[in-house]
Motif scaffolding. Structure first.
Motif, mmCIF file in Angstrom:
data_model
loop_
_atom_site.group_PDB
_atom_site.id
_atom_site.type_symbol
_atom_site.label_atom_id
_atom_site.label_comp_id
_atom_site.label_asym_id
_atom_site.label_seq_id
_atom_site.Cartn_x
_atom_site.Cartn_y
_atom_site.Cartn_z
ATOM 1 N N ALA A 233 0.838 -1.200 0.000
ATOM 2 C CA ALA A 233 0.000 0.000 0.000
ATOM 3 C C ALA A 233 0.873 1.250 0.000
ATOM 4 N N GLY A 234 2.007 1.191 0.700
ATOM 5 C CA GLY A 234 2.948 2.310 0.652
ATOM 6 C C GLY A 234 3.469 2.533 -0.751
ATOM 7 N N VAL A 235 3.773 1.444 -1.452
ATOM 8 C CA VAL A 235 4.209 1.555 -2.850
ATOM 9 C C VAL A 235 3.106 2.191 -3.695
ATOM 10 N N GLY A 236 1.865 1.728 -3.483
ATOM 11 C CA GLY A 236 0.740 2.275 -4.237
ATOM 12 C C GLY A 236 0.517 3.747 -3.961
ATOM 13 N N SER A 237 0.718 4.159 -2.716
ATOM 14 C CA SER A 237 0.522 5.563 -2.362
ATOM 15 C C SER A 237 1.553 6.463 -3.039
ATOM 16 N N VAL A 238 2.808 6.046 -3.014
ATOM 17 C CA VAL A 238 3.868 6.831 -3.661
ATOM 18 C C VAL A 238 3.626 6.916 -5.173
ATOM 19 N N ALA A 239 3.274 5.780 -5.779
ATOM 20 C CA ALA A 239 2.988 5.764 -7.213
ATOM 21 C C ALA A 239 1.790 6.644 -7.539
ATOM 22 N N ALA A 240 0.814 6.686 -6.634
ATOM 23 C CA ALA A 240 -0.372 7.513 -6.850
ATOM 24 C C ALA A 240 -0.016 8.988 -6.933
ATOM 25 N N GLY A 241 0.948 9.412 -6.106
ATOM 26 C CA GLY A 241 1.359 10.814 -6.161
ATOM 27 C C GLY A 241 1.938 11.187 -7.508
ATOM 28 N N THR A 242 2.775 10.319 -8.049
ATOM 29 C CA THR A 242 3.371 10.569 -9.362
ATOM 30 C C THR A 242 2.317 10.550 -10.466
ATOM 31 N N PHE A 243 1.429 9.554 -10.389
ATOM 32 C CA PHE A 243 0.379 9.414 -11.409
ATOM 33 C C PHE A 243 -0.581 10.605 -11.380
ATOM 34 N N PRO B 206 1.400 23.789 -3.565
ATOM 35 C CA PRO B 206 1.110 25.041 -4.265
ATOM 36 C C PRO B 206 0.447 24.856 -5.620
ATOM 37 N N ALA B 207 0.507 23.657 -6.181
ATOM 38 C CA ALA B 207 -0.068 23.433 -7.503
ATOM 39 C C ALA B 207 -1.223 22.442 -7.492
ATOM 40 N N GLY B 208 -1.620 21.975 -6.311
ATOM 41 C CA GLY B 208 -2.699 21.001 -6.240
ATOM 42 C C GLY B 208 -2.357 19.691 -6.925
ATOM 43 N N THR B 209 -1.085 19.270 -6.860
ATOM 44 C CA THR B 209 -0.662 18.059 -7.568
ATOM 45 C C THR B 209 -1.054 16.781 -6.837
ATOM 46 N N GLY B 210 -1.267 16.871 -5.518
ATOM 47 C CA GLY B 210 -1.538 15.674 -4.729
ATOM 48 C C GLY B 210 -0.287 14.997 -4.207
ATOM 49 N N VAL B 211 0.878 15.495 -4.544
ATOM 50 C CA VAL B 211 2.128 14.861 -4.115
ATOM 51 C C VAL B 211 2.271 14.893 -2.596
ATOM 52 N N ALA B 212 1.964 16.035 -1.983
ATOM 53 C CA ALA B 212 2.076 16.144 -0.522
ATOM 54 C C ALA B 212 1.135 15.169 0.165
ATOM 55 N N ILE B 213 -0.076 15.044 -0.350
ATOM 56 C CA ILE B 213 -1.055 14.135 0.236
ATOM 57 C C ILE B 213 -0.568 12.693 0.125
ATOM 58 N N ALA B 214 -0.020 12.323 -1.025
ATOM 59 C CA ALA B 214 0.486 10.960 -1.209
ATOM 60 C C ALA B 214 1.632 10.666 -0.248
ATOM 61 N N ARG B 215 2.506 11.642 -0.019
ATOM 62 C CA ARG B 215 3.624 11.435 0.896
ATOM 63 C C ARG B 215 3.138 11.272 2.329
#
Length: 390
Positions: free
Chosen positions: A56-66, A323-332
């Motif tokens: 699930a950790g792998v999936g979360s990190v990949a989700a941020g990139t996707f 700052p850009a609403g990318t979701g990266v912070a949330i995934a981390r």
């Protein structure tokens, strides 16, 4: 004033949280039955279950990139049906060698959905301009309780049927509502700096959120994995009383989340997290010191009150820092959900083996107290990306 489109996205996000809560509970509640079906001892079961949070950790990190590239709506439209399918396959798997890849698939997909649904929740919250994330998490809790209730009512049916029936509703709900989630352009922050990218997002401002999320799930793992052992072995509770500790934990979690948004709007997220940390600390102290079953049940309920506010506010604060609403912070931040759960299970189990189960709950007690000190990080100022800090 929210538009009709905003309200449509909010309803769709409620549905996504509900489907995830139903799906997760439909697998979690059947762990004992899966253990019996495959003849697993406790050690083998623990190793098998670790597959889920690790991947699930792998999936979360990949989700941020996707999601940074394609948005979280597409992510959820792909990953959430996979979660439902994996639950069905787990019930059907005839042997452990076939169950392992199913749990791997479930883990990756559930991590992606956990991250994606919170990206959507933060996007809707941002469009409404007020705190509403606790409401989404309360729907998750309600759906998970419904999943547990179904498992109880249908206990005499074959295991594959018990696990498959809720997933029919989950699959339909996902397919019907996911198309109304926020599109990539609706997730973005209008005044975001041009060129903000996932790779340039700094870790430093989200460290307090990550730590608080990890410490929360150490406590959650302690309660989820060991509450029944504590009630039975330490306090000699009978079979009718043993489940009441977890019922108290889930019930108080839901109750607080139902009113959590109003409290955050009035007092601010930092104050609510600080109060939550104090109450969770007192709850774990009550568990360690509990002289009898009723007081232990009350103490487990207090841990639910305190811990329940941390996750929604962690995601909300992470969204403000992106700052850009990318979701990266949330995934981390979501990654530390799984780190905390793994550490919690190992830490509390290890202390219980080395000392005893009562003192094992001292570990989440200490970490809940640390959340109090991390509370100021829940009222961040939105920052521009700083590649040098990444």
């Amino acid at each position: 004033m929210p538009s009709s489109r905003d309200r449509q996205a909010r309803v769709a996000t409620y549905a996504v949280y509900a489907v995830q809560g139903l799906s997760f509970a439909s697998l979690l509640i059947q762990v004992a039955n899966l253990q019996a079906k495959h003849g697993l001892d406790d050690g083998a079961l623990t190793l098998l279950l670790l597959i889920v949070p690790v991947f699930a950790g792998v999936g979360s990190v990949a989700a941020g990139t996707f999601a940074a590239r394609f948005g979280s709506r597409l992510l959820l439209r792909v990953a959430q049906p996979v979660v439902a399918l994996a639950v069905v396959l787990a019930g059907l798997a005839p042997s452990v060698p076939l169950l392992v890849p199913v749990l791997l698939l479930f883990g990756v997909a559930v991590g992606a959905v956990d991250a994606g649904m919170n990206m959507q929740g933060v996007a809707v919250e941002r469009r409404y301009g007020l705190q509403i994330l606790n409401g989404f998490h309360s729907v998750w809790s309600v759906a998970s309780m419904l999943g547990a209730a179904w498992a109880s009512v249908a206990a005499t049916l074959p295991l594959p049927v018990i696990m498959a029936v809720p997933m029919v509703f989950a699959l339909v709900g996902s397919l019907v509502f996911a198309r109304n989630l926020c599109a990539p352009e609706e997730e973005k922050v209008e005044d975001a700096p041009a060129g903000a990218a996932a790779g340039g997002f700094p870790w430093r401002p989200i460290i307090p959120l990550c730590l608080a999320m990890g410490f929360l799930y150490v406590g959650d793992a302690a309660v989820s994995n060991f509450n029944t052992v504590f009630m039975k072995n330490v306090l000699s509770a009978g079979p009718q009383v043993v489940p009441l500790a977890y019922v108290a934990y889930q019930a108080t979690t839901l109750a607080v989340r139902l009113g959590g948004d109003l409290a955050v709007r009035r007092y601010g997220p930092a104050a609510i997290v600080r109060i939550g940390g104090v109450i969770a600390t007192l709850g774990f102290l009550g568990v360690v010191a509990a002289p009898n079953q009723p007081l232990a049940i009350v103490a487990f309920g207090l841990t639910g009150v305190g811990l329940s506010v941390v996750a929604p506010q962690s995601f909300s604060a992470a969204g403000k820092l992106d700052p850009a609403g990318t979701g990266v912070a949330i995934a981390r931040v979501n990654l530390f959900n799984y780190i905390g759960f793994i550490v919690g299970a190992a830490l509390v189990g290890g202390i219980a083996d080395a000392v005893d189960m009562r003192w094992a709950f001292a570990a989440p007690l200490v970490l809940a107290a640390v959340i109090i000190a991390l509370a100021p990080g829940f009222e961040p100022r939105r920052q521009a990306p700083n590649p040098s800090a990444a």
